[in-house]
Motif scaffolding. Structure first.
Motif, PDB file in Angstrom:
ATOM      1  N   GLU A  12     -28.808  64.592 -10.074  1.00 56.51           N
ATOM      2  CA  GLU A  12     -27.469  64.085  -9.781  1.00 56.51           C
ATOM      3  C   GLU A  12     -26.929  63.190 -10.881  1.00 56.51           C
ATOM      4  O   GLU A  12     -25.755  63.159 -11.157  1.00 56.51           O
ATOM      5  CB  GLU A  12     -27.482  63.313  -8.446  1.00 56.51           C
ATOM      6  N   ASN A  37     -22.492  60.815   8.677  1.00 56.48           N
ATOM      7  CA  ASN A  37     -23.048  62.136   8.432  1.00 56.48           C
ATOM      8  C   ASN A  37     -22.257  63.154   9.238  1.00 56.48           C
ATOM      9  O   ASN A  37     -22.380  63.199  10.467  1.00 56.48           O
ATOM     10  CB  ASN A  37     -24.528  62.160   8.823  1.00 56.48           C
ATOM     11  N   CYS A 243     -20.149  70.114   2.496  1.00 56.48           N
ATOM     12  CA  CYS A 243     -20.947  68.888   2.456  1.00 56.48           C
ATOM     13  C   CYS A 243     -22.000  68.981   1.358  1.00 56.48           C
ATOM     14  O   CYS A 243     -22.859  68.092   1.253  1.00 56.48           O
ATOM     15  CB  CYS A 243     -21.652  68.669   3.805  1.00 56.48           C
ATOM     16  N   TRP A 245     -24.147  68.664  -1.794  1.00 55.80           N
ATOM     17  CA  TRP A 245     -24.298  67.557  -2.734  1.00 55.80           C
ATOM     18  C   TRP A 245     -24.142  67.995  -4.186  1.00 55.80           C
ATOM     19  O   TRP A 245     -24.067  67.165  -5.081  1.00 55.80           O
ATOM     20  CB  TRP A 245     -25.663  66.896  -2.542  1.00 55.80           C
ATOM     21  N   ARG A 246     -24.060  69.296  -4.428  1.00 56.95           N
ATOM     22  CA  ARG A 246     -23.824  69.797  -5.788  1.00 56.95           C
ATOM     23  C   ARG A 246     -22.446  70.459  -5.886  1.00 56.95           C
ATOM     24  O   ARG A 246     -22.281  71.460  -6.552  1.00 56.95           O
ATOM     25  CB  ARG A 246     -24.908  70.800  -6.197  1.00 56.95           C
ATOM     26  N   HIS A 247     -21.475  69.908  -5.210  1.00 58.41           N
ATOM     27  CA  HIS A 247     -20.126  70.469  -5.254  1.00 58.41           C
ATOM     28  C   HIS A 247     -19.629  70.510  -6.695  1.00 58.41           C
ATOM     29  O   HIS A 247     -19.765  69.550  -7.444  1.00 58.41           O
ATOM     30  CB  HIS A 247     -19.171  69.630  -4.404  1.00 58.41           C
ATOM     31  N   TYR A 293     -29.256  66.915   3.126  1.00 58.78           N
ATOM     32  CA  TYR A 293     -27.990  66.197   2.972  1.00 58.78           C
ATOM     33  C   TYR A 293     -28.191  64.716   3.277  1.00 58.78           C
ATOM     34  O   TYR A 293     -27.765  63.844   2.507  1.00 58.78           O
ATOM     35  CB  TYR A 293     -26.935  66.798   3.904  1.00 58.78           C
ATOM     36  N   ILE A 296     -30.500  62.985   0.590  1.00 56.52           N
ATOM     37  CA  ILE A 296     -29.846  62.748  -0.699  1.00 56.52           C
ATOM     38  C   ILE A 296     -28.726  61.722  -0.574  1.00 56.52           C
ATOM     39  O   ILE A 296     -28.543  60.866  -1.450  1.00 56.52           O
ATOM     40  CB  ILE A 296     -29.314  64.079  -1.282  1.00 56.52           C
ATOM     41  N   LYS A 297     -27.979  61.779   0.518  1.00 57.04           N
ATOM     42  CA  LYS A 297     -26.914  60.791   0.726  1.00 57.04           C
ATOM     43  C   LYS A 297     -27.502  59.386   0.815  1.00 57.04           C
ATOM     44  O   LYS A 297     -26.986  58.438   0.205  1.00 57.04           O
ATOM     45  CB  LYS A 297     -26.131  61.123   1.999  1.00 57.04           C
ATOM     46  N   LYS A 300     -28.590  58.186  -2.629  1.00 60.03           N
ATOM     47  CA  LYS A 300     -27.462  57.737  -3.448  1.00 60.03           C
ATOM     48  C   LYS A 300     -26.981  56.353  -3.010  1.00 60.03           C
ATOM     49  O   LYS A 300     -26.685  55.492  -3.849  1.00 60.03           O
ATOM     50  CB  LYS A 300     -26.315  58.748  -3.353  1.00 60.03           C
ATOM     51  N   GLU A 306     -22.795  55.025  -3.903  1.00 61.00           N
ATOM     52  CA  GLU A 306     -21.697  55.178  -2.972  1.00 61.00           C
ATOM     53  C   GLU A 306     -21.452  53.841  -2.265  1.00 61.00           C
ATOM     54  O   GLU A 306     -22.365  53.051  -2.113  1.00 61.00           O
ATOM     55  CB  GLU A 306     -22.000  56.255  -1.933  1.00 61.00           C
TER      56      GLU A 306
END
Length: 306
Positions: A12, A37, A243, A245-247, A293, A296-297, A300, A306
């Motif tokens: 990331e 979430n 959702c 994480w690699r958008h 998800y 990883i959220k 971060k 974030e």
């Protein structure tokens, strides 16, 4: 996807790798937060087996002996620390073909989730080794956005048009309807009659298979223009937001990861075509995705991103 503390954060952001790794190592020892979430309302099987595997670290693939986290993305099986009996199995109303771009990184793809969780209904092909779909175009659709794409609720109507026009079942019949490589479906501007809506369940069940492309959006052109995919009914999921994480930067948030696209299509299909109440029948398709998800959220957030 290979999921360990250093890999998660280095993928990331390469800056502050040491600090991020220490933060995630601490996070792995504490319960995951579910605040904010959007996936927390899913009706999922117990993820205790993933929590245990997270704490124990990488484990061997029972087939190739590679060191992986949770599952082997090459062999499509859980690792030794994740017993198969503890992984939910989802029965799908349709068969699914996933066409994977040869340059798509195995460890970053979510397509494997579908194969792990719905093994009897999902097949993954690596492009250019894909089936011929021409003779069954009347019962197959392709999920891909574009100017000629239709919504899920209109599937029955457009499949009905395919049937009325007649679909070639032999090479002789196909001579009147050539399929050049760049050909695309040109939907007719027609009003859907009431009788078509009322019979949507019977018409919709003619759909037997859905095709998904597993690739970065910048790599899709080579696959989507393949002449073997021309003339297929094309469907776009316009009302869902990713959702993942690699958008990918520069792409709309309605461009979903592969497993999200599969899940949301099936939910819409269940309600719009089968006309049945949705009670979480396909939620376990996001069994791995939702766990990652959250992981990883939280990583971060713990690292101050974030």
């Amino acid at each position: 996807m290979s999921l360990n503390s250093s890999t998660l954060l280095n993928e990331e952001n390469t800056q502050g790798a040491k600090r991020n790794t220490e933060s995630l190592e601490s996070l792995l020892q504490t319960p995951s937060s579910i605040q904010n979430n959007p996936l927390q309302q899913l009706q999922l099987a117990s993820q205790e087996v993933l929590e245990k595997a997270k704490k124990s670290g990488r484990s061997k693939c029972p087939r190739c002996n590679s060191s992986r986290m949770f599952y082997c993305y090459t062999c499509f099986v859980p690792v030794e620390s994740v017993p198969t009996k503890d992984i939910p199995t989802v029965k799908l109303p349709l068969k699914i073909d996933i066409i994977k771009h040869p340059n798509e990184t195995d460890g970053k793809s979510t397509a494997v989730h579908a194969k792990l969780l719905a093994p009897d209904d999902v097949t993954i092909y690596k492009y250019p080794c894909i089936p011929e779909y021409k003779e069954k175009r009347h019962e197959i659709a392709l999920i891909f956005p574009g100017p000629n794409s239709i919504s899920v609720k209109d599937i029955a109507f457009h499949l009905q048009k395919y049937t009325k026009k007649g679909v070639c079942s032999s090479d002789d019949d196909c001579s009147r309807e050539p399929l050049p490589k760049q050909a695309k479906i040109e939907p007719e501007e027609e009003i859907i009659p009431n009788e078509c809506i009322s019979s949507s369940r019977s018409e919709g069940t003619r759909l037997k298979k859905i095709i998904f492309i597993d690739s970065t959006w910048n790599q899709t052109n080579k696959i989507i223009t393949d002449e073997r995919l021309q003339g297929l009914l094309q469907i776009e999921l316009k009302t869902r937001k990713t959702c993942f994480w690699r958008h990918q930067k520069g792409k709309p948030d309605t461009y979903l990861s592969t497993i999200e696209a599969i899940y949301y299509f099936l939910v819409d299909y269940h309600q719009e075509i089968l006309k049945e109440s949705y009670r979480g029948q396909y939620d376990n398709l996001l069994f791995f995705f939702s766990f990652m998800y959250t992981l990883i959220k939280d990583a971060k957030c713990c690292a101050g991103k974030e």
